[in-house]
Design an enzyme around this catalytic site. Structure first.
Site, PDB file in Angstrom:
ATOM      1  CE  LYS A 188      -3.494  -2.808   0.060  1.00 36.85           C
ATOM      2  NZ  LYS A 188      -4.432  -3.291   1.053  1.00 36.85           N
TER       3      LYS A 188
HETATM    4  C1  LIG Z   1      -5.411  -4.417   1.441  1.00 35.24           C
HETATM    5  C2  LIG Z   1      -6.898  -4.246   1.501  1.00 35.24           C
HETATM    6  C3  LIG Z   1      -7.666  -4.632   2.600  1.00 35.24           C
HETATM    7  C4  LIG Z   1      -7.089  -5.396   3.757  1.00 35.24           C
HETATM    8  O1  LIG Z   1      -5.998  -4.764   4.311  1.00 35.24           O
HETATM    9  P1  LIG Z   1      -5.091  -5.538   5.377  1.00 35.24           P
HETATM   10  O2  LIG Z   1      -4.332  -4.422   6.019  1.00 35.24           O
HETATM   11  O3  LIG Z   1      -4.213  -6.462   4.589  1.00 35.24           O
HETATM   12  O4  LIG Z   1      -5.988  -6.243   6.306  1.00 35.24           O
HETATM   13  C5  LIG Z   1      -9.011  -4.362   2.614  1.00 35.24           C
HETATM   14  N1  LIG Z   1      -9.602  -3.736   1.578  1.00 35.24           N
HETATM   15  C6  LIG Z   1      -8.905  -3.379   0.474  1.00 35.24           C
HETATM   16  C7  LIG Z   1      -9.615  -2.676  -0.630  1.00 35.24           C
HETATM   17  C8  LIG Z   1      -7.542  -3.639   0.403  1.00 35.24           C
HETATM   18  O5  LIG Z   1      -6.861  -3.313  -0.692  1.00 35.24           O
END
Ligand SMILES: *Cc1c(COP(=O)(O)O)cnc(C)c1O
Length: 386
Positions: A188
């Site tokens: 991210k």
């Molecule tokens: C990455 C992601 C999540 C989950 O995030 P984590 O931190 O891995 O639990 C949820 N929703 C979206 C749209 C994502 O891209």
């Protein structure tokens, strides 16, 4: 392999984490509140609650809004499974609103029609989870107006969108929602290894989320059912989990927040470069909106040629074999075998399914070199020409 996403770690990040390792607290120390304040101040929210993942943040957000058995959560099919799984965690049922073919996010028209039908049959959702896919905000003005009209709560899944703006203000200020959730997984925008955070302007929701992330336990006399029985005293006043972020993670987050604007600017520059370099290929490219600034988590292109769409798996393998770490975000959630057992079927959300057939995620992260970019475009051009 040039990966589709990768963390950006500098010496300051390493020093920040090392300092925590040598300090008194590895968890439940000063770094978590510091990180929460850094994010909340940045987005302009009164409260920030840090947890061990965005999935946990979505879960405690649902809990704080009172989502439970007999309730409904709606999200979009084009998201990671966590956006809808959290509804099931709470014992609620889950349904989907199709996306808009242009914005790739929740379609306000589809939402309006579905809410209207649900109001007639007494099956309105309690919680709506719009997802800011690729880092660009949904049409929150129209979505929130509809949610208000029908009395539905909104949790923004901004896992892709820290550093983005919408309608002139930062995503996360909850101007059009109850709660906004961010992810700090390494692919991210910024990272804490694993981690997530929920922002809100509502003190009661913040308090409920704080309880839910740590066993429902409090040492705050104001939240207890009666007087303290001594200095050791705490009470469990609600159900909760251990969803806490560690101080190691939070220190990394604090250091990363200092570079957030630079990281997003770099991503935007790369996206702009792709936009020019890919202009003559048979691809549908993401657009640059004037009313919203994307955080450019993902660069998703669409294959225009029907035969290339049909043979996408083959194209994908050839690109991977030549070192281009393409990916796909996302397989429609309602087509997952687990969701099929809940009664969903192919054809239920046609725009999402058409998107899935055409979409391809190209590598986009701040560490890409000009060589990497040239390689991606050259190999993609050659493979699309075959
Ligand atoms: C990455 C992601 C999540 C989950 O995030 P984590 O931190 O891995 O639990 C949820 N929703 C979206 C749209 C994502 O891209």
């Amino acid at each position: 392999m040039i990966p589709y996403g990768r963390q950006s770690i500098d010496e300051q990040d390493v020093a920040a984490v090392t300092a925590v390792l040598k300090s008194d607290f590895l968890t439940q120390g000063p770094q978590v509140p510091k990180f929460e304040k850094a994010v909340a101040d940045y987005v302009g929210a009164a409260h920030g609650i840090a947890v061990n993942s965005a999935t946990s943040a979505l879960h405690i957000a649902c809990m704080a809004l009172g989502l439970g058995a007999g309730d409904r959560l709606w999200t979009v099919p084009i998201t990671f499974v966590a956006s809808s799984n959290v509804g099931l965690y709470c014992g609620a049922s889950v349904d989907f609103v199709d996306i808009d073919a242009q914005t790739l996010t929740m379609c306000p028209k589809a939402l309006e029609a579905k809410l209207s039908a649900a109001a007639s049959s007494g099956s309105l959702p309690k919680v709506l989870v719009p997802v800011h896919l690729t880092g660009r905000s949904c049409d929150m003005i129209r979505i929130s107006a509809l949610a208000r009209e029908y009395g539905v709560h909104i949790i923004e899944d901004a896992s892709h969108a820290i550093g983005a703006t919408y309608d002139g203000s930062p995503v996360g200020d909850c101007r059009y929602s109850d709660i906004t959730v961010f992810s700090f997984h390494p692919v991210k925008i910024i990272t804490t290894a694993e981690g997530g955070l929920a922002t809100t302007q509502d003190a009661a929701l913040a308090s409920a989320m704080e309880l839910a992330r740590s066993h429902g336990v409090t040492r705050d006399p104001a939240l207890m059912t009666g007087p303290s029985e001594g200095g050791w005293y705490y009470q469990q006043v609600a159900m909760g989990y251990n969803y806490r972020m560690t101080d190691l993670q939070a220190a990394l987050g604090v250091a990363q927040m200092e570079r957030l604007d630079a990281l997003v600017a770099r991503r935007r520059d790369l996206a702009q470069w792709y936009h020019t370099a890919l202009a003559n290929l048979p691809l549908t490219l993401p657009t640059f909106e004037s009313d919203a600034t994307s955080a450019w988590h993902l660069y998703v292109v669409g294959l225009n040629d029907p035969s290339q769409r049909r043979n996408k798996a083959d194209l994908f393998d050839r690109l991977r074999a030549r070192g281009i770490g393409v990916n796909l975000h996302y397989i429609p959630v309602h087509l997952q075998p687990y969701y099929r057992t809940l009664g969903f079927n192919p054809g239920d959300f046609p725009i999402s399914e058409a998107y899935y057939e055409a979409a391809l995620t190209l590598p986009l992260h701040p560490g890409l070199s000009q060589d990497d970019l040239n390689t991606v475009v050259r190999v993609l051009s050659e493979e699309l020409a075959d």
